[in-house]
Design an enzyme around this catalytic site. Sequence first.
Site, PDB file in Angstrom:
ATOM      1  N   TYR A 142      -0.963   5.607  -6.403  1.00 31.64           N
ATOM      2  CA  TYR A 142      -0.346   4.745  -5.404  1.00 31.64           C
ATOM      3  C   TYR A 142       0.809   4.016  -6.071  1.00 31.64           C
ATOM      4  CZ  TYR A 142      -0.134   1.009  -1.810  1.00 31.64           C
ATOM      5  OH  TYR A 142       0.261   0.116  -0.835  1.00 31.64           O
ATOM      6  N   LYS A 170       0.922   8.525  -3.320  1.00 35.04           N
ATOM      7  CA  LYS A 170       1.301   7.747  -2.144  1.00 35.04           C
ATOM      8  C   LYS A 170       2.557   6.978  -2.536  1.00 35.04           C
ATOM      9  CE  LYS A 170       0.037   3.808   0.745  1.00 35.04           C
ATOM     10  NZ  LYS A 170      -0.951   2.758   1.085  1.00 35.04           N
ATOM     11  N   ILE A 211      -0.564   8.359   4.234  1.00 34.06           N
ATOM     12  CA  ILE A 211      -1.576   7.307   4.149  1.00 34.06           C
ATOM     13  C   ILE A 211      -1.053   6.173   5.005  1.00 34.06           C
ATOM     14  CG2 ILE A 211      -2.833   5.729   2.649  1.00 34.06           C
ATOM     15  CD1 ILE A 211      -2.758   7.824   0.487  1.00 34.06           C
TER      16      ILE A 211
END
Length: 302
Positions: A142, A170, A211
Amino acid sequence: MSITQHDSTRPWRGIMVATTLPLRPDHSVDYDAYAEHVRWLIDSGCEGVVPNGSLGEYQTLTAEERAKVVEVAIEAAGDGSRVMPGVAAYGSAESRRWAEQAAEAGAGSVLLLPPNAYRADHASVRAHYAEVAKAGLPIVAYNNPIDTKVDLVPALLAQLHAEGSIVAVKEFSGDVRRAYEIAELAPGLDLLIGADDVLLELALAGAVGWIAGYPNALPAASVALYDAAVSKDLENALPLYKSLHSLLRWDSKTEFVQAIKLSMDIAGRPGGPVRAPRLPLVPEIEEAVRAATEKALADGLV
């Protein structure tokens, strides 16, 4: 249903909703409402859910609550591969323990921030991801340099992927140019849309998943937008994106949790309160979110 077919071998692809967490008026977790919400999202065409992300207020949960949220999500989803728990923590050992808990519960992958207690250098970041990878679940990195102050630049992502520590990223930096450099340096690394308000740009650049925040309130419209975007169907994607963008951009603002929960309340979903230190929206922001949500509903973007 989304055109993306759930792939249990690569379960991080498609629309994985970063779920909000329903709280009762006394701010205790409403697990029954959460289970119903997870089922509703999957029935609405989303591939899976991401519990214990920042949208799920994981930082405010006790260890017992955090573990139970994962267990409830997996049971409600009916297929653990559809669940990607967030395993962020201040220490690598703690993140590994949360990844192990996710694996034991039956999750298919995990979402992991870089070290976020300080501005870690690349060696520390690599060691962090390597440690958590020992839990045995695929890791989606992330990248949120705005909040963590650690930037997973394309070259570092390529190194993490080459070392076998991550399978996807992400990407939340907002810099859509990075998509092309990531593809050049690590062609096997899956790019996932990390911020709702750059969905179209990253989908056109080759993203294979999202996401997502706003499907919590408007899953049907979100699925339609994602499908059109990844199909590069600009005739349908662009007007829908423009219609939704006044809402989608709240996903990238400081008040994103409160804003998305308010939109859920308006749409008849279990939004509800937030836990401290977050506070309710100030009137002018609440009015802006409410107006954008009501317009989307009036336009049939449900």
